[in-house]
Scaffold this motif. Structure first.
Motif, PDB file in Angstrom:
ATOM      1  N   ARG A 198      34.110  35.419  11.415  1.00 57.07           N
ATOM      2  CA  ARG A 198      33.768  35.705  10.017  1.00 57.07           C
ATOM      3  C   ARG A 198      32.282  35.411   9.797  1.00 57.07           C
ATOM      4  NH1 ARG A 198      38.580  34.283  11.067  1.00 57.07           N
ATOM      5  NH2 ARG A 198      40.392  35.137   9.948  1.00 57.07           N
ATOM      6  N   PRO A 199      31.426  36.235  10.359  1.00 58.51           N
ATOM      7  CA  PRO A 199      29.983  35.967  10.314  1.00 58.51           C
ATOM      8  C   PRO A 199      29.385  35.973   8.911  1.00 58.51           C
ATOM      9  CG  PRO A 199      30.436  38.169  11.185  1.00 58.51           C
ATOM     10  CD  PRO A 199      31.741  37.456  11.120  1.00 58.51           C
ATOM     11  N   ALA A 200      30.105  36.513   7.923  1.00 61.44           N
ATOM     12  CA  ALA A 200      29.577  36.529   6.561  1.00 61.44           C
ATOM     13  C   ALA A 200      29.574  35.146   5.921  1.00 61.44           C
ATOM     14  CB  ALA A 200      30.392  37.491   5.688  1.00 61.44           C
ATOM     15  N   ILE A 201      30.332  34.202   6.497  1.00 64.85           N
ATOM     16  CA  ILE A 201      30.370  32.843   5.954  1.00 64.85           C
ATOM     17  C   ILE A 201      29.128  32.095   6.400  1.00 64.85           C
ATOM     18  CG2 ILE A 201      31.610  30.651   5.937  1.00 64.85           C
ATOM     19  CD1 ILE A 201      34.180  32.251   6.355  1.00 64.85           C
ATOM     20  N   ALA A 202      28.343  31.664   5.415  1.00 65.73           N
ATOM     21  CA  ALA A 202      27.066  31.022   5.721  1.00 65.73           C
ATOM     22  C   ALA A 202      27.173  29.505   5.825  1.00 65.73           C
ATOM     23  CB  ALA A 202      26.044  31.390   4.647  1.00 65.73           C
ATOM     24  N   SER A 203      28.096  28.904   5.080  1.00 63.77           N
ATOM     25  CA  SER A 203      28.169  27.445   5.062  1.00 63.77           C
ATOM     26  C   SER A 203      29.572  26.984   4.702  1.00 63.77           C
ATOM     27  CB  SER A 203      27.156  26.857   4.079  1.00 63.77           C
ATOM     28  OG  SER A 203      27.400  27.344   2.767  1.00 63.77           O
ATOM     29  N   VAL A 204      29.847  25.709   4.998  1.00 64.16           N
ATOM     30  CA  VAL A 204      31.185  25.141   4.861  1.00 64.16           C
ATOM     31  C   VAL A 204      31.106  23.750   4.227  1.00 64.16           C
ATOM     32  CG1 VAL A 204      33.131  24.175   6.175  1.00 64.16           C
ATOM     33  CG2 VAL A 204      32.200  26.413   6.790  1.00 64.16           C
ATOM     34  N   SER A 205      32.070  23.466   3.352  1.00 61.51           N
ATOM     35  CA  SER A 205      32.324  22.099   2.901  1.00 61.51           C
ATOM     36  C   SER A 205      33.661  21.663   3.480  1.00 61.51           C
ATOM     37  CB  SER A 205      32.398  22.013   1.367  1.00 61.51           C
ATOM     38  OG  SER A 205      31.137  22.148   0.776  1.00 61.51           O
ATOM     39  N   LEU A 206      33.708  20.492   4.100  1.00 56.32           N
ATOM     40  CA  LEU A 206      34.951  19.930   4.600  1.00 56.32           C
ATOM     41  C   LEU A 206      35.507  18.957   3.563  1.00 56.32           C
ATOM     42  CD1 LEU A 206      33.993  19.089   8.307  1.00 56.32           C
ATOM     43  CD2 LEU A 206      35.143  21.136   7.451  1.00 56.32           C
ATOM     44  N   VAL A 207      36.785  19.100   3.230  1.00 54.44           N
ATOM     45  CA  VAL A 207      37.455  18.204   2.292  1.00 54.44           C
ATOM     46  C   VAL A 207      38.643  17.584   3.016  1.00 54.44           C
ATOM     47  CG1 VAL A 207      38.606  17.979   0.062  1.00 54.44           C
ATOM     48  CG2 VAL A 207      36.788  19.692   0.367  1.00 54.44           C
ATOM     49  N   GLY A 208      38.594  16.274   3.245  1.00 55.03           N
ATOM     50  CA  GLY A 208      39.653  15.615   3.992  1.00 55.03           C
ATOM     51  C   GLY A 208      40.367  14.563   3.169  1.00 55.03           C
ATOM     52  N   TYR A 209      41.693  14.651   3.130  1.00 54.82           N
ATOM     53  CA  TYR A 209      42.488  13.654   2.417  1.00 54.82           C
ATOM     54  C   TYR A 209      42.953  12.567   3.373  1.00 54.82           C
ATOM     55  CZ  TYR A 209      46.543  11.374   0.398  1.00 54.82           C
ATOM     56  OH  TYR A 209      47.436  10.420  -0.015  1.00 54.82           O
ATOM     57  N   SER A 210      42.783  11.306   2.999  1.00 56.03           N
ATOM     58  CA  SER A 210      43.229  10.154   3.781  1.00 56.03           C
ATOM     59  C   SER A 210      42.694  10.252   5.214  1.00 56.03           C
ATOM     60  CB  SER A 210      44.750  10.035   3.723  1.00 56.03           C
ATOM     61  OG  SER A 210      45.185   8.776   4.196  1.00 56.03           O
ATOM     62  N   GLY A 211      43.581  10.269   6.214  1.00 55.16           N
ATOM     63  CA  GLY A 211      43.108  10.385   7.590  1.00 55.16           C
ATOM     64  C   GLY A 211      42.373  11.681   7.860  1.00 55.16           C
ATOM     65  N   GLY A 212      42.649  12.707   7.047  1.00 56.24           N
ATOM     66  CA  GLY A 212      41.904  13.951   7.180  1.00 56.24           C
ATOM     67  C   GLY A 212      40.430  13.781   6.866  1.00 56.24           C
ATOM     68  N   GLY A 213      40.102  12.800   6.027  1.00 54.39           N
ATOM     69  CA  GLY A 213      38.706  12.514   5.735  1.00 54.39           C
ATOM     70  C   GLY A 213      37.986  11.915   6.931  1.00 54.39           C
ATOM     71  N   VAL A 214      38.694  11.105   7.710  1.00 57.66           N
ATOM     72  CA  VAL A 214      38.122  10.576   8.953  1.00 57.66           C
ATOM     73  C   VAL A 214      37.752  11.738   9.871  1.00 57.66           C
ATOM     74  CG1 VAL A 214      38.552   9.136  10.971  1.00 57.66           C
ATOM     75  CG2 VAL A 214      39.473   8.458   8.757  1.00 57.66           C
ATOM     76  N   LEU A 215      38.696  12.669  10.034  1.00 57.03           N
ATOM     77  CA  LEU A 215      38.447  13.826  10.886  1.00 57.03           C
ATOM     78  C   LEU A 215      37.328  14.695  10.328  1.00 57.03           C
ATOM     79  CD1 LEU A 215      42.176  14.650  11.639  1.00 57.03           C
ATOM     80  CD2 LEU A 215      40.481  13.860  13.309  1.00 57.03           C
ATOM     81  N   ALA A 216      37.249  14.826   9.008  1.00 53.93           N
ATOM     82  CA  ALA A 216      36.182  15.625   8.401  1.00 53.93           C
ATOM     83  C   ALA A 216      34.812  15.045   8.719  1.00 53.93           C
ATOM     84  CB  ALA A 216      36.394  15.718   6.890  1.00 53.93           C
ATOM     85  N   HIS A 238      30.129  30.656   0.873  1.00 46.85           N
ATOM     86  CA  HIS A 238      30.520  29.274   1.145  1.00 46.85           C
ATOM     87  C   HIS A 238      32.038  29.118   1.100  1.00 46.85           C
ATOM     88  CE1 HIS A 238      29.573  24.977   1.403  1.00 46.85           C
ATOM     89  NE2 HIS A 238      30.586  24.777   0.586  1.00 46.85           N
ATOM     90  N   VAL A 239      32.581  28.318   2.006  1.00 41.69           N
ATOM     91  CA  VAL A 239      34.028  28.117   2.096  1.00 41.69           C
ATOM     92  C   VAL A 239      34.350  26.625   2.092  1.00 41.69           C
ATOM     93  CG1 VAL A 239      36.071  28.402   3.559  1.00 41.69           C
ATOM     94  CG2 VAL A 239      34.443  30.276   3.320  1.00 41.69           C
ATOM     95  N   HIS A 240      35.400  26.247   1.347  1.00 41.29           N
ATOM     96  CA  HIS A 240      35.924  24.880   1.379  1.00 41.29           C
ATOM     97  C   HIS A 240      37.035  24.809   2.430  1.00 41.29           C
ATOM     98  CE1 HIS A 240      34.648  24.005  -3.068  1.00 41.29           C
ATOM     99  NE2 HIS A 240      33.623  24.131  -2.249  1.00 41.29           N
ATOM    100  N   VAL A 241      36.919  23.886   3.364  1.00 44.35           N
ATOM    101  CA  VAL A 241      37.914  23.718   4.429  1.00 44.35           C
ATOM    102  C   VAL A 241      38.645  22.400   4.204  1.00 44.35           C
ATOM    103  CG1 VAL A 241      38.285  23.466   6.905  1.00 44.35           C
ATOM    104  CG2 VAL A 241      36.544  25.069   6.065  1.00 44.35           C
ATOM    105  N   TYR A 242      39.953  22.473   4.012  1.00 40.37           N
ATOM    106  CA  TYR A 242      40.769  21.301   3.707  1.00 40.37           C
ATOM    107  C   TYR A 242      41.488  20.794   4.958  1.00 40.37           C
ATOM    108  CZ  TYR A 242      40.064  21.942  -1.295  1.00 40.37           C
ATOM    109  OH  TYR A 242      39.505  22.033  -2.552  1.00 40.37           O
ATOM    110  N   ILE A 243      41.523  19.466   5.103  1.00 39.30           N
ATOM    111  CA  ILE A 243      42.152  18.827   6.257  1.00 39.30           C
ATOM    112  C   ILE A 243      43.175  17.810   5.764  1.00 39.30           C
ATOM    113  CG2 ILE A 243      41.772  17.490   8.370  1.00 39.30           C
ATOM    114  CD1 ILE A 243      38.902  18.562   8.371  1.00 39.30           C
ATOM    115  N   GLU A 244      44.378  17.905   6.309  1.00 39.62           N
ATOM    116  CA  GLU A 244      45.507  17.093   5.846  1.00 39.62           C
ATOM    117  C   GLU A 244      45.401  15.639   6.294  1.00 39.62           C
ATOM    118  OE1 GLU A 244      47.765  16.482   3.444  1.00 39.62           O
ATOM    119  OE2 GLU A 244      48.174  18.628   3.768  1.00 39.62           O
ATOM    120  N   GLY A 245      46.127  14.790   5.582  1.00 42.80           N
ATOM    121  CA  GLY A 245      46.220  13.381   5.948  1.00 42.80           C
ATOM    122  C   GLY A 245      47.096  13.160   7.168  1.00 42.80           C
ATOM    123  N   ASP A 246      47.409  11.899   7.454  1.00 38.80           N
ATOM    124  CA  ASP A 246      48.129  11.545   8.683  1.00 38.80           C
ATOM    125  C   ASP A 246      49.618  11.865   8.633  1.00 38.80           C
ATOM    126  OD1 ASP A 246      45.778  10.628   9.793  1.00 38.80           O
ATOM    127  OD2 ASP A 246      46.142   8.534   9.241  1.00 38.80           O
ATOM    128  N   GLY A 247      50.125  12.237   7.467  1.00 31.24           N
ATOM    129  CA  GLY A 247      51.538  12.622   7.389  1.00 31.24           C
ATOM    130  C   GLY A 247      52.473  11.457   7.625  1.00 31.24           C
TER     131      GLY A 247
END
Length: 285
Positions: free
Chosen positions: A158-176, A71-80
């Motif tokens: 990276r086929p070994a990755i089975a699942s993902v969590s998206l973590v989005g801050y501010s506007g990044g959460g909208v995109l997540a 499992h991998v955590h994927v982080y997404i930035e805010g609107d800057g």
């Protein structure tokens, strides 16, 4: 941040503001870049630049743990910084001076990826990077699809990755929230201080409407196999919790943190909050 159109501003004053924004950009660029590089290097993140939908996007990965798969955590930035000079002038570069999502990733000891946004950090000088992509169309179909394509390509390699969590801050959460509907490996979405109804958010602050952007609050069909968790702060005047709760997809778990303003995380550490979220996820049916 006071986002509004500047069409009624006198041309001479606009020229001054534009020159001011450029000078501030030059002055602040070195400090921002140094902060970014320090965070990247402190977590031993491997940097990659990928192309999608005509954009270039930055990827930073914790390679040692990612190679183990799982499992991998994927982080997404805010609107800057879409606007400068008090919201009167469009920024020449939206890259944030303080990359909050990257700071959260550095605290996260699990396998993690930083998924960049189009024209942030890299590519801002490319012909495709006109200001619409970090102002009115920051959550547009093309932006969302570019990020979905970039993430899908990264996962395919990276086929070994089975699942993902998206973590989005501010506007990044909208995109997540929007990305989770397009990437099958996503199993969880965590939003942090996110304006999930951007129409209400812009009206609340008197900002220019984000015409051309997708709105989470307007979507009616959601994947049933994704756990959604939304974090808000009681002291957040930028994204007040009460103004956003109606926009949450059905079944979203809500965590309101006492004392937290728009930046994470009040008196709590991000790792402790992650622990609470993980416990809630484990208890979910």
């Amino acid at each position: 941040m006071k986002e509004k159109l500047a069409g009624s501003t006198p041309p001479a004053f606009l020229s001054f503001l534009l020159a001011f924004s450029v000078s501030c950009l030059v002055a602040g660029c070195a400090g921002s870049q140094a902060r970014f590089e320090s965070l990247r290097d402190s977590a031993s993140l491997r940097q990659e630049v990928v192309s999608a939908q005509g954009f270039r996007l930055l990827l930073l990965e914790r390679s040692r743990l990612i190679e183990q798969g799982g499992h991998v955590h994927v982080y997404i930035e805010g609107d800057g910084r879409p606007w400068v000079a008090g919201g009167e002038v469009v920024a020449a570069d939206p890259t944030p001076r303080k990359p909050m999502a990257l700071e959260l990733l550095v605290q996260d000891e699990r396998a993690a990826l930083y998924l960049g946004r189009p024209c942030y950090f890299v590519g801002v000088g490319d012909a495709v990077c006109s200001p619409q992509w970090w102002t009115s169309q920051r959550y547009s179909e093309r932006v969302v699809q570019a990020m979905a394509d970039a993430l899908a390509d990264w996962l395919a390699r990276r086929p070994a990755i089975a699942s993902v969590s998206l973590v989005g801050y501010s506007g990044g959460g909208v995109l997540a929230m929007l990305l989770a509907e397009r990437v099958p490996q996503v199993r969880r979405v965590v939003t942090l201080a996110s304006p999930l109804d951007h129409e209400r958010w812009t009206a609340l602050h008197g900002y220019s409407p984000l015409a051309g952007s997708l709105n989470v609050a307007k979507l009616r069909h959601w994947r049933a196999d994704v756990l959604r968790q939304a974090i808000f702060g009681t002291n957040d005047t930028n994204v007040p919790p009460a103004a956003m709760l109606h926009a949450l997809p059905p079944g979203t778990e809500v965590l309101v943190l006492p004392g937290m303003a728009h930046e994470c995380c009040g008196d709590q550490t991000w790792t402790s909050i992650l622990g609470r979220l993980n416990q809630a996820a484990a208890a979910s049916p």
